[in-house]
Design a protein around this motif. Structure first.
Motif, PDB file in Angstrom:
ATOM      1  N   PHE A 188       0.846  -1.203   0.000  1.00  0.00           N
ATOM      2  CA  PHE A 188       0.000   0.000   0.000  1.00  0.00           C
ATOM      3  C   PHE A 188       0.873   1.241   0.000  1.00  0.00           C
ATOM      4  N   PRO A 222      -3.347   9.774   6.984  1.00  0.00           N
ATOM      5  CA  PRO A 222      -4.123   8.687   6.387  1.00  0.00           C
ATOM      6  C   PRO A 222      -3.281   7.444   6.101  1.00  0.00           C
ATOM      7  N   LEU A 244      -6.589  -0.042   1.012  1.00  0.00           N
ATOM      8  CA  LEU A 244      -6.454   0.780   2.209  1.00  0.00           C
ATOM      9  C   LEU A 244      -7.387   1.960   2.002  1.00  0.00           C
ATOM     10  N   SER A 275      -8.247   5.118   9.039  1.00  0.00           N
ATOM     11  CA  SER A 275      -7.862   4.297   7.893  1.00  0.00           C
ATOM     12  C   SER A 275      -8.037   2.832   8.243  1.00  0.00           C
ATOM     13  N   ALA A 276      -8.345   2.015   7.243  1.00  0.00           N
ATOM     14  CA  ALA A 276      -8.532   0.591   7.498  1.00  0.00           C
ATOM     15  C   ALA A 276      -8.127  -0.239   6.292  1.00  0.00           C
ATOM     16  N   VAL A 277      -7.632  -1.436   6.569  1.00  0.00           N
ATOM     17  CA  VAL A 277      -7.370  -2.426   5.527  1.00  0.00           C
ATOM     18  C   VAL A 277      -8.697  -3.101   5.218  1.00  0.00           C
ATOM     19  N   PHE A 316      -0.784  -2.184  13.473  1.00  0.00           N
ATOM     20  CA  PHE A 316      -2.005  -2.201  12.668  1.00  0.00           C
ATOM     21  C   PHE A 316      -1.669  -1.831  11.233  1.00  0.00           C
ATOM     22  N   ASP A 317      -1.621  -0.516  10.942  1.00  0.00           N
ATOM     23  CA  ASP A 317      -1.446  -0.092   9.548  1.00  0.00           C
ATOM     24  C   ASP A 317      -0.184   0.726   9.343  1.00  0.00           C
ATOM     25  N   ARG A 339      -9.303   5.432   3.461  1.00  0.00           N
ATOM     26  CA  ARG A 339      -9.394   6.521   4.434  1.00  0.00           C
ATOM     27  C   ARG A 339     -10.871   6.878   4.524  1.00  0.00           C
TER      28      ARG A 339
END
Lengths: 389, 414
Positions: free
Chosen positions: A149, A250, B105, B113-115, A373-374, B107
C-alpha cells in the motif's frame, strides 16, 4: 552533546552471531551466543556485566528476566525491548543514560531471534490485538501487503519509480558482497530486481527481507573503562525516539523523525552534510526513502530525485546500509533493529568485516518498526562519532 | 470489471475433494461487536459517547478522550481508496488457495484508515468507495470496499462470493415444498438462478395445492421427505447429501395452543417432533455431507437455512407450545453454528412474524405474505447474513427484545 565527563557512555565490541535461515535452537541460544562473544571479544569477565537489555520476539514465555537465570547473570539494570526494528536505538538510549547516571557499569545490548519453519506465520497471527482483529484476516500477507500500500501510494504521490527503489537494492547488494554474515551474496542486477516474482503488487521479491535467525550485540560502558580495556569505541553524539507519531496521517508517508531531527542534529552538533554514512531501517526500500527525507537529507517527496543524484555503495557519494542492510543480510527478528548500529560501530572503529567507508567520522543510524495495525509505530535515530571526531 | 459467473464444467471425480479451510478467525471481544452487527447485515463501529470519535479497530477505550462510553453505531462507510494491492503470497492456506486476493487501504470520511477486502468493481486508487461489513468464510465480520455505484455482475465478484451464499448455479434442498412458504421459497430460488432444487414433501396422500405448479419448473425435482422419520431423512441424505450446496429447512408444524387450552401433550409433541427433532435429524444426516463439500469449487456447499419464528425469541402465549418448539430449535441452531464453523458453512436463521396462513387466521394484521418471507430468505443467502427478521412485526419484536428481553416478556405475558 554527550556528557563531557568521566561517565560519558560509549559503544564498543560490535558482534554478530552468524545468521541462518532456520535453526532448531530457541531464542535463548542466540542471546547466549551473543553474550559469550561479547565477553570473548571484550576481555570483560561475565560477572562484570551488570546491565542487560534484550530485544527479542522468540523468548516466550520468558522475557529478559528469564534469561538472567538461564545464562547466569546478575544485574543492577534490566530492560526488555521487543520493539522490532527500533530495539537497537531504544536499547542504546536506555543503556547510555543508565551508564551515565551510574546505574550500571557495563551493559550488554542484544538483539536476538531464532527462526523456525513456522515462526513467521505464528508471529503474524499473534503480533498484536489490532493485527489479529483487523489485518491478519485480510489476506494474511503479512507486512508485505501493508508496505505494498505504502509503496504504491508513494510512487503515485511523489513520482518514484521501481528503478529508483531498485537502485538502492542493487547498491546494498554490492555492499553485502564483502560482508561475511550476509545471507545474500550473489550480485543483483537492476533487471533481476525489476523482473522478480510479484509478492503483493507493486512489491516484488527483492523488495522483501528474508526472515532468519541470528543476533547482533554491543556493549555500553564509560569511555574511561573502554580506554582502560583497550577497546576501540564510538561516541554517542545524540539519540532520539518517538512512538505513534502522526497518528492522524491517512497513511504513513512520514515518521516521527520529522519531529525529532532538528533536536537530534542540534544535540550532536552536526549537520546532515557532515554524515559520512547512513544505516536506514530497510525492511522495504520505500521506507529507506522516507527515512532519508525525514532525517533531513532531502525534502519530503524528493527521495526519488535524491536517489537519482547519488550512488549508495560504500565508495559512493552517499554510503547507505554499508553491510548490505537487512535486504541483503537478512532479518533476524529484533536483531535487524541492531544491525545498523553494530555495522556503524564497525565502520567507526575500523573493525569492518566488509567494505569500509573511507574516512568515516560520523554515522547516522535509524530505527523503525512495529506495524501493530497499519503503520510502524516506532521511530528512532542515533548519531555516532569516531572516537577522535 | 466483473466477468459474469459461468457454470463450471463437471468436476473430475478422480480428484480429491478440496477440504474446507477458513481465514483467521480469532477476534478480541471488542471486535466481535463488528461481527455481531455484520451477522444482521449492518456495518457498525464504536462511537465515543463523550467526544463522538469513531474507533477502528474496535477497542476498550476512546483513542481520543479515553472514555469507556463506546456505543456501536451504524456507519455509512463512505471513504477514499488511497492504495490497493493484490496479495499473491500468503501465510495462510485459505488465502494461498484463493490467491491472487485484492486488498485496499481506505481513508474513511469518519476519520480513520482501514485495511479492507477490495471488490473488483472499485476503480483504481485514488477513488471514492463505500465500505460495508460482511461475514467472511470464518463467519467473522470483515470490511469490504464496494464501488459507490453498482456495476454489472456485482454478486459474481470472486472475493465477495466467498462471503455470500448466493443461490445462483447452486443445488438446493427445500425440506417442505407443501407449505405456502416452502413453495414461495422455491419460486424465489428459481428466479435467483439456482441450478437444481430438490423439493421435499411428506404424507403424499395429502395433496397440497401448488405442488403441480412446482413440477413445471425444470430446475425442480420432488422427493419424499418426512423429517419425523429417521429412515426417511437418512435415505434422502444418502441420495442427495453429496450434492447439496444449500439446505433450507422449511418443515414446521404450527398450532395455536398454550398450556391449558388443550389437554395432553400430543400436539406439543408433534410440534417438537417436526420443529426441533426434525432439525436434529436433518443436521445429523445432512450436516457431515455439507461440511465435506464446503470448499468444493465454485458451487460449493455454503449454507443451512432455518425457518424459525420471532416467537423463538420470546414466547407468544396463545401459541405457547409452538413458541417453545421454535425456541428449542433456535438453541439447537446455535449448536449447529459451532459445528459448522470450521467448514465455513453459514447457518442462517429466519425469524418471521405471523405468516398469513391458516393457523394465524385470528391474529390481527400485519401478517406476512409467504412471498415476503421467501424474498427475505433468498436475500439473506445473497448477503451472507446470519439472522433475518422479515416484516414489521418481526422487526418491532426484535427491536423490543434488543432493548430489553425481560420487558418484552412482560409485554407479552401480562
Amino acid at each position: 552533546m554527550a556528557a563531557q565527563n568521566h561517565r560519558e557512555a560509549v559503544v564498543t565490541v560490535p558482534i554478530t552471531v552468524p545468521y541462518v535461515r532456520y535453526s532448531i535452537r530457541n531464542g535463548h541460544w542466540f542471546v547466549a551466543r551473543a553474550l559469550a562473544k561479547l565477553i570473548e571479544d571484550s576481555g570483560v569477565q561475565k560477572k562484570e556485566i551488570d546491565g542487560l537489555c534484550v530485544g527479542s520476539f522468540t523468548l516466550a514465555p520468558d522475557s529478559a528476566i528469564g534469561l538472567l537465570q538461564h545464562v547466569g547473570l546478575t544485574v543492577r539494570w534490566l530492560d526488555y525491548l521487543p520493539l522490532g526494528g527500533a530495539s537497537g536505538i531504544v536499547a542504546l538510549r536506555r543503556a547510555v543514560r543508565a551508564v551515565e547516571a551510574g546505574d550500571a557499569e557495563i551493559i550488554a545490548c542484544i538483539g536476538a531471534d531464532t527462526n523456525h519453519v513456522d515462526s513467521f506465520r505464528q508471529n503474524l497471527g499473534s503480533f498484536s490485538v489490532f493485527a489479529r482483529d483487523a489485518v491478519f484476516p485480510y489476506g494474511s500477507g503479512g507486512p508485505n501487503a501493508n508496505f505494498a500500500f505504502l509503496t504504491s501510494y508513494y510512487m503515485r504521490t511523489y513520482g518514484a519509480t521501481r528503478e529508483d527503489f531498485g537502485k538502492i537494492c542493487v547498491a546494498q547488494r554490492d555492499n553485502a558482497l564483502g560482508f561475511p554474515h550476509a545471507l545474500f551474496r550473489k550480485k543483483l542486477s537492476l533487471e533481476e530486481y525489476l523482473n522478480a516474482r510479484v509478492i503483493a503488487d507493486p512489491i516484488r521479491l527483492f523488495d522483501c527481507v528474508m526472515p532468519c535467525a541470528g543476533a547482533e550485540a554491543f556493549l555500553v560502558m564509560p569511555r574511561a573503562r573502554a580506554e582502560a580495556l583497550g577497546l576501540p569505541y564510538a561516541r554517542v553524539r545524540a539519540t532520539c525516539e518517538r512512538h505513534n507519531a502522526f497518528a492522524d496521517d491517512p497513511i504513513q508517508f512520514r515518521g516521527g523523525w520529522v519531529l525529532d531531527r532538528d533536536a537530534l542534529y542540534g544535540s550532536a552538533g552536526v549537520k546532515p552534510s557532515d554524515i559520512d554514512f547512513v544505516q536506514t531501517y530497510d525492511d522495504y526500500p520505500v521506507m529507506s526513502l522516507i527515512q532519508l527525507e525525514d532525517l533531513g537529507f532531502c525534502e519530503k517527496g524528493a527521495g526519488a530525485e535524491f536517489v537519482r543524484q547519488h550512488t549508495f555503495t560504500n565508495d559512493g557519494s552517499f554510503p547507505l546500509n554499508t553491510s548490505g542492510g537487512q535486504l541483503s543480510v537478512g532479518q533476524a527478528g529484533c536483531a535487524a533493529g541492531f544491525l545498523g548500529l553494530v555495522e556503524a560501530i564497525r565502520q567507526l572503529t575500523g573493525r569492518n568485516l566488509g567494505r569500509p567507508v573511507p574516512n568515516a567520522r560520523f554515522g547516522l543510524v535509524a530505527g523503525f518498526g512495529m506495524v501493530v495495525f497499519d503503520r510502524g509505530l516506532c521511530s528512532g535515530a542515533a548519531i555516532l562519532a569516531r572516537s577522535d571526531a | 470489471m466483473i466477468p459474469p459467473l459461468k457454470r463450471t464444467p463437471r468436476k473430475n471425480p478422480i480428484l480429491k475433494t478440496r477440504s474446507p479451510l477458513v481465514p483467521p478467525w480469532i477476534r478480541s471481544r471488542a471486535a466481535l461487536g463488528l461481527t455481531a452487527a455484520a451477522a444482521c447485515g449492518r456495518f457498525e463501529l464504536q462511537v465515543c459517547g463523550r467526544c463522538s470519535a469513531v474507533q477502528y479497530p474496535p477497542r476498550e477505550a476512546c483513542h481520543h478522550c479515553l472514555s469507556e462510553e463506546l456505543v456501536w453505531r451504524e456507519q455509512s462507510g463512505y471513504g477514499e481508496l488511497i492504495a490497493s494491492t493484490i496479495v499473491r503470497h500468503s501465510h495462510e492456506n485459505y488465502f494461498r488457495e484463493r490467491a491472487p486476493w485484492p486488498l485496499g487501504l481506505v481513508r474513511f470520511d469518519a476519520g480513520f484508515s482501514a485495511v479492507v477486502h477490495l471488490h473488483g468493481g472499485c476503480a483504481p486508487a485514488p477513488s471514492r468507495v463505500r465500505v460495508g461489513a460482511r461475514l467472511d468464510k470464518a463467519g467473522q465480520g470483515v470490511l469490504v470496499a464496494f464501488p459507490v455505484d453498482e456495476v454489472a455482475n456485482m454478486a459474481d465478484d470472486r472475493e465477495l462470493r466467498e462471503m455470500t451464499c448466493d443461490p445462483k448455479f447452486r443445488k438446493i434442498v427445500v425440506t417442505d415444498a407443501k407449505s405456502a412458504v416452502g413453495q414461495a421459497v422455491i419460486r424465489a430460488l428459481v428466479e435467483a438462478g439456482a441450478d437444481l432444487i430438490w423439493a421435499g414433501y411428506s404424507e403424499p396422500w395429502k395433496k397440497s395445492p401448488g405442488m403441480a405448479e412446482l413440477e413445471k419448473f425444470p430446475a425442480v425435482t420432488l422427493f419424499p421427505l418426512d423429517v419425523t422419520d429417521a429412515s426417511s431423512v437418512k435415505e434422502a441424505a444418502a441420495s442427495l447429501g453429496g450434492k447439496v450446496d444449500i439446505l433450507i429447512n422449511t418443515a414446521e408444524v404450527h398450532r395455536a395452543h398454550g398450556i391449558s387450552s388443550r389437554g395432553g401433550i400430543d400436539v406439543a409433541r408433534m410440534e417438537m417432533d417436526v420443529n426441533y427433532f426434525g432439525l436434529l435429524r436433518l443436521a445429523q444426516e445432512f450436516g457431515p455431507a455439507l461440511r465435506a463439500r464446503a470448499a468444493d469449487g465454485q458451487s460449493s456447499a455454503v449454507a443451512w437455512v432455518n425457518l424459525l419464528s420471532i416467537y423463538a425469541l420470546a414466547n407468544y402465549p396463545p401459541h405457547g407450545t409452538f413458541s417453545a418448539s421454535k425456541a428449542a430449535a433456535l438453541s439447537l441452531t446455535q449448536c449447529l453454528r459451532a459445528e459448522m464453523r470450521t467448514a465455513g458453512i453459514r447457518v442462517i436463521n429466519v425469524f418471521p412474524g405471523p405468516i398469513d396462513e391458516e393457523w394465524n387466521q385470528t391474529l390481527p394484521p400485519p401478517k406476512l405474505a409467504p412471498d415476503a418471507v421467501a424474498k427475505a430468505l433468498v436475500g439473506a443467502l445473497k448477503d451472507g447474513v446470519e439472522d433475518v427478521y422479515p416484516g414489521d412485526v418481526a422487526q418491532e419484536w426484535y427491536a423490543r427484545w434488543r432493548d430489553s428481553a425481560k420487558v418484552l416478556e412482560l409485554e407479552l405475558t401480562r
